[in-house]
Design a protein around this motif. Structure first.
Motif, PDB file in Angstrom:
ATOM      1  N   LEU A   1      -5.421  -5.777 121.027  1.00 60.22           N
ATOM      2  CA  LEU A   1      -5.583  -7.091 121.660  1.00 60.22           C
ATOM      3  C   LEU A   1      -4.392  -7.508 122.522  1.00 60.22           C
ATOM      4  O   LEU A   1      -4.392  -8.602 123.102  1.00 60.22           O
ATOM      5  CB  LEU A   1      -5.840  -8.167 120.591  1.00 60.22           C
ATOM      6  N   GLY A   2      -3.371  -6.631 122.616  1.00 57.21           N
ATOM      7  CA  GLY A   2      -2.129  -6.960 123.327  1.00 57.21           C
ATOM      8  C   GLY A   2      -2.348  -7.478 124.736  1.00 57.21           C
ATOM      9  O   GLY A   2      -1.602  -8.347 125.207  1.00 57.21           O
TER      10      GLY A   2
ATOM     11  N   LEU B   1      -6.134 -15.207 125.208  1.00 55.80           N
ATOM     12  CA  LEU B   1      -6.867 -16.054 124.266  1.00 55.80           C
ATOM     13  C   LEU B   1      -8.218 -16.485 124.840  1.00 55.80           C
ATOM     14  O   LEU B   1      -9.238 -16.492 124.145  1.00 55.80           O
ATOM     15  CB  LEU B   1      -6.020 -17.287 123.911  1.00 55.80           C
ATOM     16  N   ASP B   2      -8.207 -16.848 126.118  1.00 53.57           N
ATOM     17  CA  ASP B   2      -9.426 -17.306 126.779  1.00 53.57           C
ATOM     18  C   ASP B   2     -10.560 -16.290 126.678  1.00 53.57           C
ATOM     19  O   ASP B   2     -11.693 -16.643 126.365  1.00 53.57           O
ATOM     20  CB  ASP B   2      -9.095 -17.526 128.260  1.00 53.57           C
ATOM     21  N   THR B   3     -10.235 -15.035 126.926  1.00 58.27           N
ATOM     22  CA  THR B   3     -11.241 -13.960 126.869  1.00 58.27           C
ATOM     23  C   THR B   3     -11.744 -13.786 125.444  1.00 58.27           C
ATOM     24  O   THR B   3     -12.945 -13.645 125.205  1.00 58.27           O
ATOM     25  CB  THR B   3     -10.608 -12.633 127.353  1.00 58.27           C
ATOM     26  N   PHE B   4     -10.790 -13.827 124.502  1.00 57.50           N
ATOM     27  CA  PHE B   4     -11.160 -13.667 123.096  1.00 57.50           C
ATOM     28  C   PHE B   4     -12.055 -14.820 122.642  1.00 57.50           C
ATOM     29  O   PHE B   4     -13.088 -14.618 121.991  1.00 57.50           O
ATOM     30  CB  PHE B   4      -9.891 -13.617 122.225  1.00 57.50           C
ATOM     31  N   TYR B   5     -11.677 -16.044 123.034  1.00 63.08           N
ATOM     32  CA  TYR B   5     -12.448 -17.228 122.632  1.00 63.08           C
ATOM     33  C   TYR B   5     -13.873 -17.167 123.195  1.00 63.08           C
ATOM     34  O   TYR B   5     -14.841 -17.475 122.511  1.00 63.08           O
ATOM     35  CB  TYR B   5     -11.709 -18.492 123.101  1.00 63.08           C
ATOM     36  N   ARG B   6     -13.995 -16.737 124.436  1.00 68.29           N
ATOM     37  CA  ARG B   6     -15.344 -16.602 125.015  1.00 68.29           C
ATOM     38  C   ARG B   6     -16.129 -15.492 124.313  1.00 68.29           C
ATOM     39  O   ARG B   6     -17.330 -15.609 124.098  1.00 68.29           O
ATOM     40  CB  ARG B   6     -15.257 -16.311 126.525  1.00 68.29           C
TER      41      ARG B   6
ATOM     42  N   LEU C   1     -13.817  -7.047 121.211  1.00 61.39           N
ATOM     43  CA  LEU C   1     -14.134  -7.112 119.774  1.00 61.39           C
ATOM     44  C   LEU C   1     -14.589  -5.774 119.204  1.00 61.39           C
ATOM     45  O   LEU C   1     -14.605  -5.591 117.989  1.00 61.39           O
ATOM     46  CB  LEU C   1     -15.236  -8.147 119.520  1.00 61.39           C
ATOM     47  N   TYR C   2     -14.988  -4.865 120.106  1.00 62.31           N
ATOM     48  CA  TYR C   2     -15.572  -3.601 119.626  1.00 62.31           C
ATOM     49  C   TYR C   2     -14.642  -2.427 119.916  1.00 62.31           C
ATOM     50  O   TYR C   2     -14.868  -1.624 120.793  1.00 62.31           O
ATOM     51  CB  TYR C   2     -16.970  -3.412 120.234  1.00 62.31           C
TER      52      TYR C   2
END
Ligand code: ZN
Length: 504
Positions: free
Chosen positions: A328-329, A333-338, A201-202
């Motif tokens: 984000l390539g 999704l799992d990592t992003f959702y967490r 995210l950063y």
């Protein structure tokens, strides 16, 4: 009973008051978005003039006489009739404002300006002693305010009533105690596990692309751009000038993907509530959300229950990735959702996650009550603050800048009633979502398909359209069959984070 002529006169007077308030809102919006700094002094004076004229009209004894004359007509109507609601709410506003002497309002206005000014310098300087005398006086003014409403059960009741009509300190305190009892061990359990990796995210996310993606999201949720627009501001907010012009403003941070995105969804949630109010209420005191808690229930429903859910990102993550392929390539999704649901013990309320957030609010509410009751002195507030952070969140601020000085509320307004709405909103959001789900079990699947109409239409029908015609408690009871209840919210958190963190 035929329409009494006083009803027309009442509406004319209420429209005038509303017009002055909306004009002031527009000046305010401009002040926090586009106004050059040189405009500040004149703008302050212009706003004060509008506020004074509106106030004179609000407490005009002729308005009180009209409301008296209309009592028989009101009694002849069903309480749900729009005219009955209008007279009832106009009378509530009139009776409240008429009890507050003009000298008090002027004194408060002056004090708040000086207090805010001192706080804005004391906060970066970490100087609690500079604001303490102002806080003493704010506390005194808050107690005097309460005393304009004799007969209260708790001295905070009249102050809580301002933002959350009908709520009592005793009710809120009991609800919050129950919620705290569930949250403290949940935070304990989650934070004893390895923290989520949120580095994705950063990174650098250009503002224009963030803005476009945020706009795509809130368009899908149902924000009506024909009756709204979005601008940039240091502190995100929603404002409106009529039911046909409900605006949001947010701040972009190019090194943080989620700050603007979730505040865009949050403010759009507030805006969709206002846009959904019955158009027939336009220009009257009914044309507004019913309480701060109910308003937060909508911003937080869309931001958290929907916007931080797995089905939501099943739909939107491929789009987000296409917008930011370099960043984000390679992130699943799992990592992003967490990452967007990372829970951590933290010091700053506005940056807190969904699970710890309410602990920040509850301790502020308890400290407000203790100050008003006189069991806590202003000079002991920073230590009491640290103590509660240690016991509830397991950490304590190293300085007051990251502690008792962080929020503007106590330095720019009365003490008591400033914070409870945030957590009441979270509690209500889960109750309302559960009720919508009972009516439309397909909502999660719709969300996964990027389709939000069933949820939005249910909220419009049961919450939005009523404006202030119903109180928060009436809306909750009619829509969910129950008054405030923390259990659905705790169940929501336990289920979501139990799955995320594989809790026992
Ligand atoms: Zn909000």
């Amino acid at each position: 009973m035929k329409l009494p002529p006083q009803l027309t006169e009442l509406k004319v007077r209420l429209h005038e008051i509303n017009d002055l308030e909306m004009a002031a809102a527009l000046l305010n919006w401009d002040q926090t978005t586009y106004m050059p700094p040189g405009g500040a002094a004149a703008r302050g004076r212009q706003l004060a003039t509008l506020a004074r004229i509106a106030h004179e009209k609000q407490i005009d004894p002729a308005l009180g006489r009209l409301l008296d004359d209309l009592r028989a007509y009101e009694d002849s109507l069903s309480p749900d009739a729009p005219d009955a609601a209008l007279i009832r709410v106009a009378r509530r506003d009139y009776e409240r404002l008429s009890r507050i002497p003009a000298e008090f309002t002027a004194e408060l206005y002056q004090h708040v300006a000086a207090s805010y000014d001192t706080w804005s310098r004391a906060r970066p300087a970490n100087d609690y002693t500079a604001v303490a005398p102002f806080l003493e006086r704010t506390l005194d003014l808050s107690r005097r305010f309460a005393d304009f409403f004799p007969g209260y059960e708790h001295i905070a009741d009249p102050l809580i009533d301002l933002a959350d009509y009908g709520m009592r300190a005793a009710t809120v305190r009991a609800l919050f105690a129950e919620l705290r009892q569930g949250l403290v061990p949940l935070v304990e359990q989650i934070t004893s596990q390895p923290p989520a990796d949120d580095r994705c995210l950063y990174q650098f996310f250009p503002e224009a692309k963030q803005r476009a993606f945020g706009a795509e999201v809130i368009t899908a949720l149902g924000y009506d751009w024909h009756r709204g627009r979005q601008d940039t501001t240091p502190h995100p907010f929603m404002t409106k000038f009529s039911l046909g012009d409900v605006r949001i403003a947010v701040r972009f941070d190019e090194n943080d993907l989620t700050s603007a995105l979730f505040s865009t969804i949050h403010e759009a949630g507030h805006a969709m509530y206002e846009q959904g109010i019955d158009a027939g209420f336009e220009g009257t005191p009914l044309a507004s959300g019913t309480s701060s808690g109910m308003h937060e229930s909508q911003s937080r429903l869309w931001e958290n229950i929907v916007g931080r859910s797995r089905p939501f990102w099943e739909h939107f993550y491929p789009r987000l990735r296409a917008t930011f392929p370099d960043q984000l390539g390679t992130t699943p999704l799992d990592t992003f959702y967490r990452a967007i649901n990372k829970v951590e013990r933290s010091l700053i309320r506005v940056e807190a996650d969904e699970v710890t957030y309410n602990l920040h609010v509850i301790l502020r509410f308890d400290l407000e009550l203790a100050l008003l009751e006189g069991s806590l002195a202003v000079r002991d507030l920073p230590e009491a603050w640290r103590e509660r952070y240690r016991s509830d969140l397991g950490i304590a601020p190293p300085d007051d800048r990251n502690g008792v000085l962080q929020d503007v509320h106590w330095y720019a307004g009365l003490i008591g009633g400033a914070f409870q709405g945030y957590t009441l909103g979270n509690i209500m959001s889960a109750q309302l979502y559960d009720a919508a789900l009972r009516a439309h079990p397909g909502i999660p699947q719709q969300i996964e398909d990027g389709e939000f109409s069933a949820l939005r239409d249910w909220m419009r029908e049961h919450v939005y359209r009523h404006g202030r015609a119903l109180t928060a408690d009436e809306i909750l009871n009619r829509a969910t069959g129950s008054s405030l209840d923390v259990r659905p919210y705790l169940a929501y958190l336990r289920h979501k984070y139990g799955t995320l963190y594989e809790l026992a």
